[in-house]
Design a protein around this motif. Structure first.
Motif, PDB file in Angstrom:
ATOM      1  N   THR A 157       1.017  -1.176   0.083  1.00  0.00           N
ATOM      2  CA  THR A 157       0.095   0.109   0.224  1.00  0.00           C
ATOM      3  C   THR A 157       0.821   1.097  -0.045  1.00  0.00           C
ATOM      4  OG1 THR A 157      -0.098   0.021   2.291  1.00  0.00           O
ATOM      5  CG2 THR A 157      -2.069  -1.141   1.303  1.00  0.00           C
ATOM      6  N   ALA A 158       2.153   1.189   0.057  1.00  0.00           N
ATOM      7  CA  ALA A 158       3.126   2.244  -0.104  1.00  0.00           C
ATOM      8  C   ALA A 158       3.195   2.834  -1.253  1.00  0.00           C
ATOM      9  CB  ALA A 158       4.550   1.547   0.602  1.00  0.00           C
ATOM     10  N   GLY A 159       3.370   4.128  -1.287  1.00  0.00           N
ATOM     11  CA  GLY A 159       3.590   4.947  -2.602  1.00  0.00           C
ATOM     12  C   GLY A 159       4.990   5.029  -2.704  1.00  0.00           C
ATOM     13  N   GLY A 160       5.672   6.364  -2.494  1.00  0.00           N
ATOM     14  CA  GLY A 160       6.926   6.756  -2.197  1.00  0.00           C
ATOM     15  C   GLY A 160       7.824   6.121  -1.915  1.00  0.00           C
ATOM     16  N   ALA A 161       7.583   5.277  -0.800  1.00  0.00           N
ATOM     17  CA  ALA A 161       8.478   4.480   0.088  1.00  0.00           C
ATOM     18  C   ALA A 161       8.602   3.249  -0.875  1.00  0.00           C
ATOM     19  CB  ALA A 161       7.821   4.182   1.510  1.00  0.00           C
ATOM     20  N   PHE A 162       7.699   2.717  -1.296  1.00  0.00           N
ATOM     21  CA  PHE A 162       7.868   1.573  -2.152  1.00  0.00           C
ATOM     22  C   PHE A 162       8.807   1.784  -3.637  1.00  0.00           C
ATOM     23  CE2 PHE A 162       6.209  -0.774  -6.151  1.00  0.00           C
ATOM     24  CZ  PHE A 162       6.024  -1.989  -5.541  1.00  0.00           C
ATOM     25  N   LEU A 163       8.680   3.138  -4.148  1.00  0.00           N
ATOM     26  CA  LEU A 163       9.321   3.594  -5.124  1.00  0.00           C
ATOM     27  C   LEU A 163      10.863   3.772  -4.933  1.00  0.00           C
ATOM     28  CD1 LEU A 163       6.979   5.466  -7.321  1.00  0.00           C
ATOM     29  CD2 LEU A 163       7.706   3.077  -7.645  1.00  0.00           C
ATOM     30  N   GLU A 164      11.134   4.567  -3.579  1.00  0.00           N
ATOM     31  CA  GLU A 164      12.400   4.648  -3.347  1.00  0.00           C
ATOM     32  C   GLU A 164      13.123   3.532  -3.134  1.00  0.00           C
ATOM     33  OE1 GLU A 164      12.860   8.057  -0.362  1.00  0.00           O
ATOM     34  OE2 GLU A 164      11.579   9.221  -1.568  1.00  0.00           O
ATOM     35  N   PHE A 165      12.574   2.502  -2.268  1.00  0.00           N
ATOM     36  CA  PHE A 165      13.183   1.161  -1.931  1.00  0.00           C
ATOM     37  C   PHE A 165      13.592   0.560  -3.268  1.00  0.00           C
ATOM     38  CE2 PHE A 165      13.773  -3.115  -0.788  1.00  0.00           C
ATOM     39  CZ  PHE A 165      14.162  -3.033   0.425  1.00  0.00           C
ATOM     40  N   LEU A 166      12.649   0.466  -4.283  1.00  0.00           N
ATOM     41  CA  LEU A 166      13.338  -0.154  -5.534  1.00  0.00           C
ATOM     42  C   LEU A 166      14.018   0.596  -6.341  1.00  0.00           C
ATOM     43  CD1 LEU A 166       9.513  -0.769  -7.139  1.00  0.00           C
ATOM     44  CD2 LEU A 166      11.089  -2.532  -5.847  1.00  0.00           C
ATOM     45  N   GLU A 167      14.283   2.032  -6.033  1.00  0.00           N
ATOM     46  CA  GLU A 167      15.322   3.009  -6.546  1.00  0.00           C
ATOM     47  C   GLU A 167      16.526   2.506  -5.862  1.00  0.00           C
ATOM     48  OE1 GLU A 167      16.121   7.536  -7.025  1.00  0.00           O
ATOM     49  OE2 GLU A 167      14.061   6.813  -6.661  1.00  0.00           O
ATOM     50  N   GLY A 168      16.605   1.905  -4.766  1.00  0.00           N
ATOM     51  CA  GLY A 168      17.883   1.493  -4.007  1.00  0.00           C
ATOM     52  C   GLY A 168      18.218   2.436  -3.128  1.00  0.00           C
ATOM     53  N   LYS A 169      17.508   3.474  -2.663  1.00  0.00           N
ATOM     54  CA  LYS A 169      17.766   4.309  -1.695  1.00  0.00           C
ATOM     55  C   LYS A 169      17.438   3.942  -0.193  1.00  0.00           C
ATOM     56  CE  LYS A 169      16.238   8.793  -3.982  1.00  0.00           C
ATOM     57  NZ  LYS A 169      15.296   9.785  -4.001  1.00  0.00           N
ATOM     58  N   ASP A 170      18.218   4.519   0.604  1.00  0.00           N
ATOM     59  CA  ASP A 170      18.115   4.087   2.169  1.00  0.00           C
ATOM     60  C   ASP A 170      16.915   5.039   2.577  1.00  0.00           C
ATOM     61  OD1 ASP A 170      20.174   2.158   2.579  1.00  0.00           O
ATOM     62  OD2 ASP A 170      21.841   3.887   3.101  1.00  0.00           O
ATOM     63  N   LEU A 171      16.066   4.150   3.538  1.00  0.00           N
ATOM     64  CA  LEU A 171      14.645   4.647   3.950  1.00  0.00           C
ATOM     65  C   LEU A 171      15.021   5.262   5.213  1.00  0.00           C
ATOM     66  CD1 LEU A 171      11.572   2.561   2.476  1.00  0.00           C
ATOM     67  CD2 LEU A 171      13.239   4.285   1.221  1.00  0.00           C
ATOM     68  N   PRO A 172      14.904   6.571   5.635  1.00  0.00           N
ATOM     69  CA  PRO A 172      15.403   6.963   6.804  1.00  0.00           C
ATOM     70  C   PRO A 172      14.615   6.208   7.773  1.00  0.00           C
ATOM     71  CG  PRO A 172      15.041   8.974   5.628  1.00  0.00           C
ATOM     72  CD  PRO A 172      14.539   7.866   4.624  1.00  0.00           C
ATOM     73  N   GLY A 173      13.193   6.055   7.908  1.00  0.00           N
ATOM     74  CA  GLY A 173      12.767   5.543   8.825  1.00  0.00           C
ATOM     75  C   GLY A 173      13.256   3.700   9.300  1.00  0.00           C
ATOM     76  N   ILE A 174      13.605   3.255   7.935  1.00  0.00           N
ATOM     77  CA  ILE A 174      14.256   1.775   8.440  1.00  0.00           C
ATOM     78  C   ILE A 174      15.591   2.025   8.838  1.00  0.00           C
ATOM     79  CG2 ILE A 174      14.732  -0.161   7.059  1.00  0.00           C
ATOM     80  CD1 ILE A 174      11.828   0.380   6.728  1.00  0.00           C
ATOM     81  N   LYS A 175      16.611   2.759   8.153  1.00  0.00           N
ATOM     82  CA  LYS A 175      17.783   2.893   8.768  1.00  0.00           C
ATOM     83  C   LYS A 175      17.782   3.181  10.183  1.00  0.00           C
ATOM     84  CE  LYS A 175      21.973   4.969   7.095  1.00  0.00           C
ATOM     85  NZ  LYS A 175      22.656   6.074   6.040  1.00  0.00           N
ATOM     86  N   ALA A 176      16.991   4.022  10.851  1.00  0.00           N
ATOM     87  CA  ALA A 176      16.953   4.272  12.114  1.00  0.00           C
ATOM     88  C   ALA A 176      16.589   3.316  13.261  1.00  0.00           C
ATOM     89  CB  ALA A 176      15.778   5.454  12.415  1.00  0.00           C
ATOM     90  N   LEU A 177      16.195   2.254  12.592  1.00  0.00           N
ATOM     91  CA  LEU A 177      15.934   0.896  13.310  1.00  0.00           C
ATOM     92  C   LEU A 177      17.202  -0.166  13.594  1.00  0.00           C
ATOM     93  CD1 LEU A 177      12.414   0.113  11.999  1.00  0.00           C
ATOM     94  CD2 LEU A 177      12.749   1.080  14.110  1.00  0.00           C
ATOM     95  N   TYR A 178      18.035   0.338  12.782  1.00  0.00           N
ATOM     96  CA  TYR A 178      19.418  -0.571  12.684  1.00  0.00           C
ATOM     97  C   TYR A 178      20.106  -0.246  14.002  1.00  0.00           C
ATOM     98  CZ  TYR A 178      18.443  -3.043   8.429  1.00  0.00           C
ATOM     99  OH  TYR A 178      17.979  -3.992   7.440  1.00  0.00           O
TER     100      TYR A 178
END
Length: 393
Positions: free
Chosen positions: A372-393
């Motif tokens: 159901t994601a829009g921008g996050a879905f595309l940015e992940f496919l683009e190979g970008k690091d998503l800030p909200g995901i990175k913050a969980l590591y």
């Protein structure tokens, strides 16, 4: 990345700050699509079953830091009450004046929800003090809002600095599904991509070309390909000044050995609410609107899907809202579902229009994963690091 499921035994009595994306479409404060809410029910059930106290953080719409009554979380809260058969209290008090002791003062309450976070400018500004206030309300933080995780907002990014933070069930299922089409790939892998603007997805396309075996262009995206090939597309939707982008895509696909497929025939009409007329692409007239792919194109796409082990679909094949132009999208969906039922393919679909099409066909549940994601879905496919995901590591 630590997951909330890994700490199930220690959740009892803990106050969990749970970031969800409950940004559903509202019409006169009535929810018109509950898909985003329904997908997070397993997480809520898991936390309730493990006797956690839950404080839900979310947003609706773009109130731009102002209290907008029409964008209250109230309809979402009411829907969740009925869905979970649980009491849920919506807290409308100003967060700057709220204290932890004001929450869960009733021992029988296990779920609370804060009012729309975007009523506060500090949320989108990623304000550290605002993040601290949010963090002060709980013991642990869980991000289960993948579709917000490309945003560097206080409740997604900075809050993780002040609390032990974990990935939620839905967020992990999203990452697992997307990894299967970008990293842990079972080949051959095919991408079906639509949408009207090729420029907004060029970096996604370039990233996928190096990983995918087949790239199929449909919908408005295909019109850009046809126009660059000097094919008449009539009055059809397309993006200006994109010939160089198309050339770049084709050059890269040759280098990376990725086959590009685009329509050889189409269904056209003189008006968007008209009936379809099948034409070869060479027969499209100046007053035609291309509104779907044709039967020969469908055969090519079906054969490609038949030979694939993994498929990603982002963007419908035509104007499916009109019954006369839904065949392309419907037949693609049915072919993927046919392969899925035989466990011969791993399928991921994403993007608002694609999800809407699958919902209208009642086929969503037959895909391995629907994002159901829009921008996050595309940015992940683009190979970008998503800030909200990175913050969980």
């Amino acid at each position: 990345m630590k997951t909330v499921e890994s700490i199930a035994k220690s959740l009892s009595g803990k106050k969990i700050i749970l970031r969800l994306d409950l940004n559903v479409p509202l019409n006169k404060q009535k929810i018109t699509d509950t898909n985003r809410i329904d997908k997070i029910i397993p997480t809520l059930d898991f936390l309730v079953n493990n006797k956690a106290k839950i404080l839900i953080l979310s947003h609706v719409g773009r109130p731009k830091g102002k209290v907008v009554k029409e964008l209250s979380m109230e309809p979402v809260c009411e829907y969740l009450k009925n869905k979970l058969n649980q009491k849920i209290r919506l807290i409308k008090a100003n967060l700057n004046n709220l204290k932890e002791k004001d929450l869960f003062d009733n021992k029988n309450e296990s779920i609370l929800m804060l009012e729309n976070l975007r009523f506060y400018n500090e949320e989108e500004e990623n304000n550290e003090e605002f993040a601290k206030i949010l963090a002060s309300f709980g013991d642990l933080y869980v991000n289960d809002a993948f579709s917000c995780s490309h945003r560097k907002h206080a409740s997604v990014f900075s809050i993780t600095k002040y609390l032990p933070s974990y990935a939620g069930i839905q967020l992990m299922s999203e990452i697992t599904a997307l990894n299967k089409i970008t990293k842990d790939i079972t080949r051959p892998i095919t991408c079906i991509i639509g949408g009207s603007k090729i420029s907004t997805k060029i970096n996604v396309i370039k990233n996928l070309i190096s990983r995918f075996d087949n790239l199929i262009f449909v919908g408005g995206m295909a019109n850009n390909i046809l126009k660059s090939k000097k094919v008449q597309i009539g009055k059809s939707i397309f993006e200006e000044n994109c010939d160089h982008v198309v050339e770049e895509i084709f050059n890269l696909s040759k280098k990376k050995n990725c086959k590009i497929i685009y329509p050889v025939d189409v269904s056209v009409s003189k008006k968007i609410d008209g009936k379809g007329n099948i034409k070869k692409i060479s027969g499209v007239q100046k007053d035609d609107l291309i509104l779907d792919i044709g039967p020969e194109t469908l055969k090519i796409i079906s054969k490609t899907i038949e030979g694939s082990k993994t498929v990603l679909w982002n963007g419908p094949a035509g104007y499916f809202e009109n019954e006369n132009f839904k065949k392309g999208s419907l037949e693609i969906a049915k072919k993927i579902v046919e392969k899925n039922k035989k466990n011969e393919i791993y399928s991921v679909a994403g993007g608002g229009d694609t999800v809407a099409a699958l919902n209208s066909f009642n086929l969503t549940q037959h895909f391995n994963f629907v994002s159901t994601a829009g921008g996050a879905f595309l940015e992940f496919l683009e190979g970008k690091d998503l800030p909200g995901i990175k913050a969980l590591y």
